[in-house]
Enzyme design. Sequence first.
Site, short mmCIF file in Angstrom:
data_model
loop_
_atom_site.label_atom_id
_atom_site.label_comp_id
_atom_site.label_asym_id
_atom_site.label_seq_id
_atom_site.Cartn_x
_atom_site.Cartn_y
_atom_site.Cartn_z
N GLU A 1 0.80 -1.23 0.15
CA GLU A 1 0.06 0.04 -0.08
C GLU A 1 0.81 1.22 0.14
OE1 GLU A 1 -3.24 1.87 2.97
OE2 GLU A 1 -3.57 -0.18 2.14
N ASP B 1 -3.04 -3.18 2.70
CA ASP B 1 -3.40 -3.38 3.97
C ASP B 1 -4.27 -4.77 4.09
OD1 ASP B 1 -3.01 -2.35 6.62
OD2 ASP B 1 -4.86 -1.18 6.30
N TYR C 1 -1.49 -5.70 13.91
CA TYR C 1 -2.30 -4.73 12.85
C TYR C 1 -3.19 -3.89 13.64
CZ TYR C 1 -5.18 -3.78 9.06
OH TYR C 1 -6.04 -2.81 8.18
#
Length: 657
Positions: free
Chosen positions: A9, A106, A337
């Site tokens: 990303e 992501d 995350y």
Amino acid sequence: MGKKLLITEKPSVAMEFAKALKITTNRKNGYLESENWIITWCVGHLVTMSYPDKYDEKLKLWRLETLPFIPEDWKYEIIPAVANQFNIVKELMQREDIEEIYNAGDSGREGEYIQRLVFMMAKPNPNAKMKRVWIDSQTEEEITRGIREAKDLSEYDSLSDSAYLRAKEDYLIGINFSRLLSIIYGRKLAQSMQEEKASISVGRVMTCVLGMIVEREREIKNFVKTKYYKIIGEFGGEEASFKAEWKVNEKSKMYESIKLYNEAGFKKEQEAKDFISSLAGKQALITELKKSKQKENAPLLFNLAEIQNECTKRFKIKPDETLEIIQNLYEKKLVTYPRTDARVLSTAVAKEISKNLNGIAKGFKDEEVQGYIQKMVEEKYSTNLVKTKYVNDSKITDHYAIIPTGQGYENYNQLPEIQKQIYKVIVKRFLAIFYPPAEYNKVQVTVSIENETFHGSGKVCVKQGFLEILKAKSTEKEKNVENKTEKNEETENNPNKKEEDNSLEILKTLKKGQSIEVKNFGIKDAETSPPSRYNSGSIILAMENAGKLIEEEELREQIKGAGIGTSATRAEIMKKLEKIKYIEINSKTQIITPTKKGEKIYDIVYASMPDMLNPKLTASWEKGLDMVAKKEIQPEEFMTKLKNYIHTKFNKLVIKM
């Protein structure tokens, strides 16, 4: 031999993938290339949805006859500022020597959307196998596992469908209803705001959140304080005594009396004094005595909403700042995350959790944290979490809770001070789940004086357990950060909250049926209080719980379902409301208030389409998107319902004109 192309990303993430794949080749223009691999990157969104005027020039003007605008074939375009990088990615994807293309965006719905838009516009080599890398942290171990176990891209098609639908829904509701309400009410709004012209901006999530803020503000403004009077009895001898509060019961002479404001308070002070006089000289007896031990476990781990709320309270920073910080900690390999709704771990992660603990023990040079780990070892605290409340596979969708990886300490010293402190908050919450529960001795007593009952209790912490970590005193560094951010209130983890209750000692000596001396009676003034305003952290929790601000953690976890917005988008919603001047957020306290314009927008929406203000409606749309992602409903079904909703609303509003 063909090559593998991997697309991340952003550039910083591409560098971490390159390290994990041991690619040391010089960086080229917008990508890295080695013998077997090519790694390139997006820079966030490269592609966006086209505005209505790209479908037809006439749609640039806001006219009733062109509404509702619902395209059959959707148009997308490359964002001009990043067109150069898009062209690099496109050329790489179309190369004939590419055998496999890895989507390493992501690992969430919005990340999937960013990449799928690029794939759609770039038209990659049709012979290349398309794969999806899904990771929970950016450690080398997790990156290599993600690449090794990459699934066929088609396995994420339902997530992609959900992402496209979310964007279309926000686009259709935002454009159509912003235009329609501006046409109907814009002139009136401009006059009331004494402006030349005014447009009205509404959104599926944004308008609902504005509604929550305005309704809370009006509740506060319309609140009328009511004063009432409580009666407190003090019982015991000269050396030791305890206090207990009178409450009405069915045998009381005040039962259902109009003199009472509530079960414990009189409307008038004189009536409370008269009641005290009626008890003078009468015998007091202990009629109930309950001694108990209580255990309290450490709270669940952080998800994004919880850590955003914690950081607003502790450091007075906005949710988008917290997300930015935790995203940085994630990219520096320090935490897992961030955009997660889960507050628990998966069974698979729980079985390997000693890796995280060992990493912290070896790498995190923090004296306080090392002390907690040393105690865990000395006291032989169990690290087997599998059968605890902290592990629950059914409560995890995309990612488990935010925890420290036990890695990335080579990046730690370069972090700004507040980032270090937020990292430590996450570490301490994580370590707390391995500590035993806190234990309390509690005594509850009822004193009766001729059927009038007084209730008292005492509670003392006899074993700190996990509180040793979560109630630990702030370090000087943390105090400095808090002072800089104008911290001026207790947090729920403040150690200075008084745990000890000295009245417990006398309560422990009491026996049921014994008489007890009345030292005195007193009157305590009390008054009703309005609800508190949201701050930028508590509004995120309220959004997660579909419009309810639930302070009690266990209850919050029990009722959690489809919220308003997602963990990835809630902070952005608040940022937008502030940017368009519908709300104001106090930079020192983070307290949110609506602006005059925000209140007028609320009134317009309330008069025209009030269900847009209903958190349940917004949450039900979110639930629908979730059902698409889980393949419980087809995308077409969702889209049909959305179109019907728009047409129905339009017809009703146009008739009102």
